[in-house]
Write a protein that holds these residues in place. Structure first.
Motif, PDB file in Angstrom:
ATOM      1  N   SER A 250     -15.422  -6.195   2.462  1.00 43.51           N
ATOM      2  CA  SER A 250     -14.540  -7.087   1.704  1.00 43.51           C
ATOM      3  C   SER A 250     -13.782  -6.338   0.617  1.00 43.51           C
ATOM      4  O   SER A 250     -14.341  -5.491  -0.087  1.00 43.51           O
ATOM      5  CB  SER A 250     -15.349  -8.217   1.071  1.00 43.51           C
ATOM      6  N   ILE A 251     -12.493  -6.700   0.477  1.00 44.51           N
ATOM      7  CA  ILE A 251     -11.668  -6.059  -0.555  1.00 44.51           C
ATOM      8  C   ILE A 251     -12.018  -6.620  -1.931  1.00 44.51           C
ATOM      9  O   ILE A 251     -11.896  -5.950  -2.947  1.00 44.51           O
ATOM     10  CB  ILE A 251     -10.168  -6.222  -0.233  1.00 44.51           C
ATOM     11  N   ASN A 252     -12.487  -7.890  -1.969  1.00 47.16           N
ATOM     12  CA  ASN A 252     -12.996  -8.503  -3.191  1.00 47.16           C
ATOM     13  C   ASN A 252     -14.445  -8.921  -2.966  1.00 47.16           C
ATOM     14  O   ASN A 252     -15.085  -8.482  -2.017  1.00 47.16           O
ATOM     15  CB  ASN A 252     -12.125  -9.698  -3.609  1.00 47.16           C
ATOM     16  N   GLU A 253     -14.944  -9.822  -3.788  1.00 44.53           N
ATOM     17  CA  GLU A 253     -16.355 -10.213  -3.683  1.00 44.53           C
ATOM     18  C   GLU A 253     -16.648 -10.941  -2.375  1.00 44.53           C
ATOM     19  O   GLU A 253     -17.721 -10.800  -1.794  1.00 44.53           O
ATOM     20  CB  GLU A 253     -16.741 -11.104  -4.878  1.00 44.53           C
ATOM     21  N   THR A 254     -15.666 -11.716  -1.878  1.00 51.43           N
ATOM     22  CA  THR A 254     -15.839 -12.465  -0.637  1.00 51.43           C
ATOM     23  C   THR A 254     -14.787 -12.034   0.375  1.00 51.43           C
ATOM     24  O   THR A 254     -13.753 -11.446   0.002  1.00 51.43           O
ATOM     25  CB  THR A 254     -15.704 -13.987  -0.897  1.00 51.43           C
ATOM     26  N   ASP A 256     -12.609 -13.733   1.974  1.00 50.55           N
ATOM     27  CA  ASP A 256     -11.416 -14.578   2.038  1.00 50.55           C
ATOM     28  C   ASP A 256     -10.131 -13.820   1.709  1.00 50.55           C
ATOM     29  O   ASP A 256      -9.068 -14.095   2.282  1.00 50.55           O
ATOM     30  CB  ASP A 256     -11.556 -15.774   1.073  1.00 50.55           C
ATOM     31  N   ALA A 257     -10.204 -12.879   0.792  1.00 55.64           N
ATOM     32  CA  ALA A 257      -9.017 -12.111   0.396  1.00 55.64           C
ATOM     33  C   ALA A 257      -8.699 -10.992   1.367  1.00 55.64           C
ATOM     34  O   ALA A 257      -7.684 -10.302   1.208  1.00 55.64           O
ATOM     35  CB  ALA A 257      -9.215 -11.543  -1.014  1.00 55.64           C
ATOM     36  N   GLY A 258      -9.541 -10.790   2.362  1.00 53.18           N
ATOM     37  CA  GLY A 258      -9.295  -9.758   3.362  1.00 53.18           C
ATOM     38  C   GLY A 258     -10.370  -8.690   3.379  1.00 53.18           C
ATOM     39  O   GLY A 258     -11.199  -8.589   2.461  1.00 53.18           O
ATOM     40  N   ILE A 259     -10.371  -7.928   4.470  1.00 55.22           N
ATOM     41  CA  ILE A 259     -11.345  -6.851   4.642  1.00 55.22           C
ATOM     42  C   ILE A 259     -10.607  -5.569   5.006  1.00 55.22           C
ATOM     43  O   ILE A 259      -9.460  -5.596   5.458  1.00 55.22           O
ATOM     44  CB  ILE A 259     -12.394  -7.206   5.726  1.00 55.22           C
ATOM     45  N   ASP A 336      -9.221  14.860   4.344  1.00 57.29           N
ATOM     46  CA  ASP A 336      -9.543  13.624   3.627  1.00 57.29           C
ATOM     47  C   ASP A 336      -8.468  12.594   3.942  1.00 57.29           C
ATOM     48  O   ASP A 336      -7.349  12.941   4.339  1.00 57.29           O
ATOM     49  CB  ASP A 336      -9.631  13.867   2.117  1.00 57.29           C
ATOM     50  N   TRP A 337      -8.820  11.311   3.752  1.00 53.34           N
ATOM     51  CA  TRP A 337      -7.966  10.198   4.161  1.00 53.34           C
ATOM     52  C   TRP A 337      -7.865   9.175   3.042  1.00 53.34           C
ATOM     53  O   TRP A 337      -8.743   9.067   2.200  1.00 53.34           O
ATOM     54  CB  TRP A 337      -8.554   9.513   5.402  1.00 53.34           C
ATOM     55  N   LYS A 338      -6.762   8.408   3.057  1.00 47.50           N
ATOM     56  CA  LYS A 338      -6.611   7.309   2.108  1.00 47.50           C
ATOM     57  C   LYS A 338      -6.121   6.077   2.866  1.00 47.50           C
ATOM     58  O   LYS A 338      -5.386   6.173   3.861  1.00 47.50           O
ATOM     59  CB  LYS A 338      -5.633   7.680   0.995  1.00 47.50           C
ATOM     60  N   LEU A 339      -6.531   4.903   2.386  1.00 53.91           N
ATOM     61  CA  LEU A 339      -6.140   3.642   3.001  1.00 53.91           C
ATOM     62  C   LEU A 339      -4.722   3.274   2.568  1.00 53.91           C
ATOM     63  O   LEU A 339      -4.404   3.279   1.376  1.00 53.91           O
ATOM     64  CB  LEU A 339      -7.119   2.539   2.579  1.00 53.91           C
ATOM     65  N   ASN A 340      -3.869   2.959   3.546  1.00 51.48           N
ATOM     66  CA  ASN A 340      -2.525   2.476   3.252  1.00 51.48           C
ATOM     67  C   ASN A 340      -2.612   0.967   3.013  1.00 51.48           C
ATOM     68  O   ASN A 340      -2.786   0.183   3.944  1.00 51.48           O
ATOM     69  CB  ASN A 340      -1.578   2.787   4.419  1.00 51.48           C
ATOM     70  N   ARG A 341      -2.490   0.552   1.774  1.00 56.50           N
ATOM     71  CA  ARG A 341      -2.667  -0.860   1.412  1.00 56.50           C
ATOM     72  C   ARG A 341      -1.403  -1.689   1.622  1.00 56.50           C
ATOM     73  O   ARG A 341      -1.402  -2.894   1.360  1.00 56.50           O
ATOM     74  CB  ARG A 341      -3.160  -0.969  -0.031  1.00 56.50           C
ATOM     75  N   THR A 342      -0.327  -1.048   2.090  1.00 53.31           N
ATOM     76  CA  THR A 342       0.902  -1.800   2.364  1.00 53.31           C
ATOM     77  C   THR A 342       0.962  -2.276   3.811  1.00 53.31           C
ATOM     78  O   THR A 342       1.833  -3.069   4.161  1.00 53.31           O
ATOM     79  CB  THR A 342       2.150  -0.950   2.063  1.00 53.31           C
ATOM     80  N   LYS A 384      -5.229   0.934   8.261  1.00 56.20           N
ATOM     81  CA  LYS A 384      -4.357   2.075   8.477  1.00 56.20           C
ATOM     82  C   LYS A 384      -4.696   3.155   7.454  1.00 56.20           C
ATOM     83  O   LYS A 384      -4.473   2.998   6.248  1.00 56.20           O
ATOM     84  CB  LYS A 384      -2.880   1.665   8.333  1.00 56.20           C
ATOM     85  N   PHE A 385      -5.286   4.245   7.931  1.00 58.36           N
ATOM     86  CA  PHE A 385      -5.633   5.364   7.059  1.00 58.36           C
ATOM     87  C   PHE A 385      -4.680   6.520   7.312  1.00 58.36           C
ATOM     88  O   PHE A 385      -4.297   6.791   8.460  1.00 58.36           O
ATOM     89  CB  PHE A 385      -7.075   5.805   7.290  1.00 58.36           C
ATOM     90  N   GLU A 386      -4.302   7.196   6.240  1.00 56.27           N
ATOM     91  CA  GLU A 386      -3.350   8.298   6.338  1.00 56.27           C
ATOM     92  C   GLU A 386      -3.937   9.554   5.701  1.00 56.27           C
ATOM     93  O   GLU A 386      -4.758   9.463   4.782  1.00 56.27           O
ATOM     94  CB  GLU A 386      -2.041   7.918   5.631  1.00 56.27           C
ATOM     95  N   PRO A 387      -3.506  10.735   6.172  1.00 50.83           N
ATOM     96  CA  PRO A 387      -4.037  11.974   5.599  1.00 50.83           C
ATOM     97  C   PRO A 387      -3.693  12.092   4.115  1.00 50.83           C
ATOM     98  O   PRO A 387      -2.568  11.814   3.695  1.00 50.83           O
ATOM     99  CB  PRO A 387      -3.317  13.063   6.407  1.00 50.83           C
ATOM    100  N   SER A 388      -4.681  12.489   3.330  1.00 48.61           N
ATOM    101  CA  SER A 388      -4.434  12.781   1.918  1.00 48.61           C
ATOM    102  C   SER A 388      -4.647  14.259   1.606  1.00 48.61           C
ATOM    103  O   SER A 388      -4.304  14.717   0.513  1.00 48.61           O
ATOM    104  CB  SER A 388      -5.349  11.937   1.032  1.00 48.61           C
ATOM    105  N   LEU A 389      -5.190  14.991   2.555  1.00 49.34           N
ATOM    106  CA  LEU A 389      -5.404  16.431   2.370  1.00 49.34           C
ATOM    107  C   LEU A 389      -5.410  17.102   3.742  1.00 49.34           C
ATOM    108  O   LEU A 389      -6.200  16.736   4.608  1.00 49.34           O
ATOM    109  CB  LEU A 389      -6.738  16.677   1.657  1.00 49.34           C
TER     110      LEU A 389
END
Length: 580
Positions: A250-254, A256-259, A336-342, A384-389
């Motif tokens: 979960s992106i928040n506590e529950t 509902d806001a998405g995973i 290493d990877w980072k999550l694309n939040r867009t 969607k994860f993208e390279p960060s390194l």
């Protein structure tokens, strides 16, 4: 005649009873102990000697060997011969966290039923590790998993050294990890499953699924995983009464806001498998569902994997071979990877209404999920994860033979290595460790490094006969690069294998070196100019005689060249080396 009939009936009853697992005999309330599991598998191997063989590998920290049940319809139990005959290898690992035991019991019934019903395929070899964390399985209670609904007793997460074995696949502090890696690299599975139970939110699903993260998996394997394997697992499991959902991160506590998707680094089992171009899965049953339903869903999932692997056996083999060829010639590697939040999808999610009520402990508001208000709605899913390194591989790494644990692990992972036949000075790129972060508390027995900055210096470095040369032209390139590049998230460096280089061994007494430094500045106008320029840039340096003296020392031949120098060199030119 009546006596004969009763005898036959009794015989059939005993035979049927003997084939049941301890889980089934407990009315599906108890999970199997280690001793019961091994005895059961020994019984299967004895009853079906042509199709089942129970092997042992190494020793664990508990002093017991790691067992592997191999199911082979064609009566061949040699992994080399099986690969030559183009068989697929499906490896199932159970009990890495023995408090999450569904896979232990499901695998026993799964193996028994395949043998009893003659359901083994000619094309697929099934390998089952009964219980990986043997140590933790002996440390049984019914309370260590405080949020879990059964079974009546189960094992403990930590092994006998209190390591979480699902963080140990790179650092390999445990003998369990050594034995597992021997199994993995001997059998080289195309598909790997590591069974688990979840924690976290409440929802309607019994089974959630973590596949190897699609963006970090080899592209050839990722396409098959994303377009075929995962969709087929979802559709088939739905018809069997157990809908799947991605692991509820979960992106928040529950929820509902998405995973979000889960990026598993190489310290984890499926992250480790990905280094070897093996598609990995971590099925996580929901902790609050009844134990029998969790076991049933795992049993059905194992059968579903088998159905798909049997159907796609040729394609899976072709994909693995292509992926290995691709990796052997691959030039750039993501560390290493980072999550694309867009970027996100909308997925259907079946949850329960999240509400708040007064806590019986503190009187403050507390979260609960109301099972009287189930819902089905669309939620956001970020995956969607993208390279960060990214790093470009060298032609080869040169490893001094003194670093024996590194060398042993590379060998354990089937990395091809050669040795220098003679002493040699080599022109290499050498890393100097710059700024980095180090954990202030131990994590799995280590003070982990992270955020490592490197300064690359071209140097002629002395190596010696017997030092190791690792050419980066192998199917195991990802394992090589992601462990030997110090800036990688789970590199050997970050796990403290090389911390001794971070200590300076020599120094100077100021009153003695003052005269030496004065002579150096007289004889070396370039060094004097460099000092003056640094004083102009750095007023604090200009005010401190001690700091200026230290600057001269660090820019002279007296300063030790090996301080903070990573000892593994990067060969960038295709140089002919004299090798054994």
């Amino acid at each position: 005649m009546k006596r004969l009939f009763l005898f036959l009936l009794l015989f059939i009853s005993i035979s049927t009873f003997a084939q049941q697992t301890p889980y089934e005999l407990s009315n599906k309330l108890a999970t199997t102990t280690y001793e019961e599991a091994i005895k059961f598998y020994e019984g299967l191997a004895k009853k079906y000697p042509q199709q089942a063989k129970l092997l042992t590998y190494g020793l664990t920290d508990f002093g017991k060997p790691l067992h592997l049940l191999v199911l082979s319809k064609n009566k061949i139990f040699d992994p080399v011969a099986l690969r030559k005959s183009d068989k697929r290898i499906f490896l199932i690992n159970n009990g890495i966290h023995p408090g999450e035991p569904e896979g232990i019991d499901a695998s026993m019934m799964f193996a028994r039923d395949l043998l009893k019903n003659n359901k083994l395929s000619d094309d697929v070899i099934i390998c089952i590790i009964p219980i990986y964390n043997i140590d933790g399985s002996h440390n049984r209670s019914g309370t260590s998993r405080a949020n879990q609904n059964g079974p009546v007793a189960y094992g403990f997460r930590g092994n006998s050294k209190n390591y979480d074995l699902n963080r140990d696949f790179i650092k390999t502090d445990s003998k369990n990890s050594q034995a597992f890696q021997q199994i993995f690299n001997t059998w080289q599975p195309e598909i790997f499953v590591d069974t688990h139970t979840s924690n976290g939110a409440d929802y309607q699903y019994t089974m959630t699924l973590i596949p190897t993260q699609k963006d970090k998996l080899n592209p050839i394997l990722s396409r098959y995983l994303t377009n075929t394997l995962v969709p087929d697992l979802y559709s088939k499991m739905k018809t069997k009464g157990f809908e799947l959902i991605p692991y509820v991160n979960s992106i928040n506590e529950t929820p509902d806001a998405g995973i979000t998707g889960y990026i598993e680094s190489p310290r984890y089992s499926t992250g480790y498998a990905a280094l070897h171009n093996s598609i990995g899965f971590m099925p996580e049953t929901h902790m609050l569902k009844s134990f029998d339903k969790r076991v049933e869903s795992t049993y059905k999932l194992l059968n579903t994997y088998t159905e798909v692997i049997v159907r796609d056996a040729k394609l899976i083999g072709q994909n693995k071979r292509k992926a290995d060829e691709y990796t052997a010639s691959q030039k750039d590697f993501t560390l290493d990877w980072k999550l694309n939040r867009t970027v996100y999808d909308s997925i259907e999610f079946k949850g329960y209404a999240a509400k708040y009520k007064s806590s019986g402990v503190s009187g403050t508001d507390r979260l609960y999920y109301d099972r009287n208000e189930p819902y089905t709605k669309k939620i956001k899913y970020w995956d969607k994860f993208e390279p960060s390194l990214i790093v470009t591989k060298p032609i080869a790494y040169i490893i001094p033979k003194a670093w024996d644990k590194v060398i042993a692990l590379l060998k354990l992972n089937n990395v091809k290595m050669q040795q220098l036949a003679n002493d040699a000075k080599l022109d290499l790129d050498m890393y100097y460790i710059g700024e980095m972060k180090t954990g202030t508390r131990p994590y799995e027995g280590h003070y982990l490094h992270s955020g490592v900055n490197l300064n690359t210096v071209k140097q002629k470095v002395q190596y010696y006969a017997g030092d190791y040369v690792v050419y980066v032209n192998q199917s195991n390139n990802r394992y090589i690069v992601e462990t030997l590049e110090p800036q990688a998230i789970d590199s050997f460096f970050n796990w403290n294998f090389f911390d001794s280089i971070l200590g300076q061994k020599e120094g100077y007494s100021s009153y003695v070196f003052e005269d030496t430094a004065t002579e150096l500045l007289k004889k070396n106008p370039e060094l004097k100019q460099k000092l003056e320029e640094e004083k102009q840039k750095n007023p604090d340096l200009a005010k401190s005689g001690r700091t200026q003296l230290d600057f001269v020392y660090k820019n002279s031949d007296y300063y030790e060249k090996t301080y903070m120098r990573y000892p593994i060199g990067r060969l960038q030119q295709d140089t002919k080396l004299n090798l054994k």
